[in-house]
Each structure stands twice: as C-alpha cells, then as structure tokens.
Design an enzyme around this catalytic site. Structure first.
Site, mmCIF file in Angstrom:
data_model
loop_
_atom_site.group_PDB
_atom_site.id
_atom_site.type_symbol
_atom_site.label_atom_id
_atom_site.label_comp_id
_atom_site.label_asym_id
_atom_site.label_seq_id
_atom_site.Cartn_x
_atom_site.Cartn_y
_atom_site.Cartn_z
ATOM 1 N N ARG A 1 -2.070 -0.793 5.526
ATOM 2 C CA ARG A 1 -3.306 -1.327 4.959
ATOM 3 C C ARG A 1 -3.071 -2.724 4.384
ATOM 4 O O ARG A 1 -3.917 -3.598 4.476
ATOM 5 C CB ARG A 1 -3.823 -0.389 3.857
ATOM 6 N N CYS B 1 0.860 -1.189 0.000
ATOM 7 C CA CYS B 1 0.000 0.000 0.000
ATOM 8 C C CYS B 1 0.888 1.227 0.000
ATOM 9 O O CYS B 1 1.666 1.433 -0.920
ATOM 10 C CB CYS B 1 -0.975 -0.028 1.175
#
Lengths: 148, 294
Positions: free
Chosen positions: B252, B247
């Site tokens: 994430r 990410c």
C-alpha cells in the site's frame, strides 16, 4: 508437514487435496481458477437477502457465507464473492465442492491445516491462506451453532 | 525508439507527467513496438479471468520476491524475469492492476529498484479500463523473449530498512494503513486476523494518511492540489523533506510513494517494505499507540 492425518478428510475433500498436491505449482493456480468458476450462484432466498449471509472480514476481498443443516444433519453451504475476486471465489469453490452435502460431523472434523494440504503455500500469499482458514472456521462455527 | 508521453492535460499538473498514462492513451498505443503492458494484481488469479490484450502478468508473490530470504529478487533473477516477459532495458513498461493500482504501484516500485528507465502507471488501473468497456481477453500474449542486462538493485535511494527507520525517528514518517491498524485497535478486535504482527500501533511520530485517500472513487489519482492539501496542509510534509512511508509489507505504501515521488515531485521518499510485519514483531523497537493497554 507434521501432524497431517489425511484419513480424517472426507472423501470429496480428500480427492481435491490429492488433485492439488499432485499437480505442479503452476497448475494449482489453474485449478483454483476452475473452482472459482464452478462456485454456484446464490439461491433466491439468499440473493434477495444478503443480510442472511455472514461476512468473512479476514479475506482481503468481499466474501459472505451461510450454512444450513437439514433434518438429516446434512450441511449445505452458500457463498457469495464477486467475480473480480477469483482467488477468494476459488477457496469458496473448493469448500463448496468438498463439503456441501456432508454430515455436520464431517464438516466439523476438517482440520485447520487444510490449506497446507492443498499445497498452495508456494503460490498464494500467507494473508490469503489465513483468509481461507478463517472461512473454514466460520463455516464450522455456524454448523456448531446449528447442531449444539 | 522512445514512446512519447501521454499529452492529456490532467497529467500535465503533476511533477512527473511522464509517469502516468490515461486509459484512452493506452488504448491507442497497445500495439506500439517497444511498449509492454504489465498487469500486477492483489488477486493473483484476476489476470487469468481476462486482461488487456497483449498484457503480461507479473505475480508479486511468486515473481518479485526471493523464494527463500525475505527480500526482492536479485539482479540475475530480475534480468531473467524481464527476458521472459519480453521486456528490454529500453522498453516502456505500463503497469496496471486491481484495487486502485495498489499492487501495480508496488511492482513499479520494485522495477524502480533496478532503475528501469521508462516505467508508467495506468491512471485508474484495471477497474477504469473495464468500466470504459475497453477490450479484455483471455488470450495469452505472444511475446518474444527479450535481452535484458544484469543491473544491480539500488536499494539506497527509495527503500528503507529497519535500521534506517530507527535512525530516521523524528523525521517525517507516513503510515498508510487503515485507522484501526494505526491506532493499534486492530489487534484487539474480535475475530480479526493479527496481520502477522505481535504488537499493534505505529512507528513513533508517524502521521496517518491511509493510502486510498490519494485515489478518487474511480481509482485515478487525485489532483495535484488535492494531494498537496492532503500531504502538505494536513500532515505538514514538504518537498524538501526526507520521508519514509510504510504499511504492512510495503505494497500500500508503494502507492503513496508513487504519489509523493512522481505526482508531487518529492525527491527523497523511501518505502519501508519491512513495514508493520517487521516493526510490530521486532524486540524493543519503540511503538506508539492510541488505545488503552489491556
């Protein structure tokens, strides 16, 4: 830090900067939490009309801001951020405590390195600090639009 | 003494049901000796506003990173951190946090680098616990310091570096950022932060599955069938694949790493924590994007 000119900060903000920079890192987070708790709620005219507030998409959690400049050229600041975003609220609380009621000129004169002066780099992530800088620049843009 | 797994039938569908617990199970086991609850949030002040009774806080920014080099803490520091939090090597650690466990999954992944044996995630995280009106407190937890051995970090299994990714081009990559970050549009939007990268777009060949698609509205993970539809039917992954997820800084993608590894049972998934803040700033690495150049 290079280029810091503490004398350009208005008094209330200078006091906050002094409070943060003279505290150990752990206590700076505690201070930020206190400012998040002291952020006043929105007055009815904004609470009932959230569309009158400008979003600050640079922040990682929802934050909305409105500024008003009264007939004497004094700036009033209004922030809305959810309780579950205490860091974002904390920055809003600092800006409110440090800038609300000042003249438009004083608000426009706040330098963009304010977050560096608050000595939060060690304890708050860079993306969040950028959010706080973005918040300041949006406040200043709103003030500029109302005074130019 | 080993803490039993949560027998909730929802968890039984997943490849590693021992890696998740439900809020109801945790509420029953909060006082179990040998179990420590760890809160890790994106908003680093959230814990102070109230947390699950007895939970300790792990600050991803100040406690999991090396203070100088862009890297995670080393074995000595990790052992010190564990001792200070009252976590022993045989402790069951249950992570939870805000934003659908985004940072909780990140902390779990970092702990996994040190091979801590029993790591679990609270399905639904902080939001679900609060929505169910379960107890929260601002009381500081009273935890005795624990013993923790110095165990070397093993990056090879679940962590990818830039050179690994360069060598991986052509094999499955999952970009879990938002659609606008993936296409490269984000750097071109007015008044938007540049996310610390000079170039926009994605690593060539990467498929886009924003991380939050693995979560339900209440922050719990989607069912195994839904996850299979997402990762297998939609972007063609299979359990035999060598997969790299990324990410912006690897947080994430830890959530997606967790879903692929522990919920679908893929055994070769690596998280590229350099992610876009490294790739988008690196000279002469290839980039794909889906918008016109200016």
């Amino acid at each position: 830090m290079t280029g810091t000119l503490p004398e350009t900060l208005p008094d209330p903000l200078a006091e906050i900067v002094e409070l943060f920079s003279s505290s150990p890192p752990r206590d700076r987070l505690e201070l930020l939490l206190e400012y998040s708790q002291s952020l006043p709620p929105l007055p009815e005219r904004y609470a009932a009309h959230p569309e009158r507030l400008e979003p600050v998409p640079e922040c990682q959690s929802p934050l909305f801001v409105a500024t008003e400049v009264d007939a004497e050229g004094r700036v009033q600041l209004y922030f809305d951020a959810p309780a579950e975003s205490p860091t974002t609220r904390g920055f809003a609380g600092i800006f409110h405590a440090g800038l609300d009621g000042l003249s438009a000129e004083q608000v426009l004169g706040v330098p963009p390195d304010l977050t560096t002066r608050l000595s939060l780099n060690e304890v708050v992530s860079p993306l969040r600090l950028r959010g706080a800088v973005a918040l300041l620049s949006r406040v200043q843009r709103q003030v500029r639009e109302q005074t130019s | 003494m080993a803490i039993p797994n949560d027998p909730d039938p929802k968890l039984a569908q997943y490849a590693h049901p021992d890696k998740l617990v439900t809020t109801a199970w945790l509420a029953e086991h909060l006082d179990d000796p040998g179990l420590v609850v760890v809160e890790s949030d994106e908003d680093i002040l959230l814990y102070e506003t109230g947390h699950i009774p007895g939970a300790v806080k792990v600050d991803w920014h100040t406690e999991l990173n090396d203070p100088v080099t862009r890297d995670y803490l080393d074995a000595e520091r990790f052992a010190e951190l564990m001792r200070a939090k009252g976590i022993g090597r045989d402790t069951t650690v249950v992570f939870y946090g805000d934003k659908s466990n985004w940072w909780a999954a990140y902390a779990l992944w970092v702990f996994s680098l040190f091979g801590h044996p029993d790591l679990r995630l609270l399905d639904g995280g902080r939001a679900k616990w609060e929505a169910e009106d379960r107890p929260m407190t601002t009381d500081a937890p009273a935890r005795e310091p624990a013993d923790y051995p110095v165990v070397e970090r093993d990056d090879a299994r679940i962590r990818a570096f830039r050179d690994d990714v360069l060598a991986h081009l052509g094999k499955p990559l999952v970009d879990v950022r938002s659609a606008d970050e993936y296409t490269g549009r984000l750097l071109h939007m007015a008044n938007y932060p540049q996310e610390g990268a000079l170039r926009g777009g994605h690593i060539p060949g990467a498929k886009s599955v924003p991380w939050a698609r693995a979560a339900n509205e209440d922050g719990t993970f989607r069912s195994r069938a839904e996850l299979e539809a997402l990762y297998q039917d939609e972007i063609g992954l299979s359990g035999a694949d060598d997969v790299v997820v990324y990410c912006r800084i690897g947080e994430r993608s830890s959530h997606t790493w967790f879903a692929l590894t522990h919920l679908l049972g893929y055994d070769r998934v690596r998280n590229y924590d350099g992610s876009w803040t490294e790739w988008g700033n690196t000279v002469r690495v290839p980039i794909e994007r889906e918008i016109e150049s200016e």
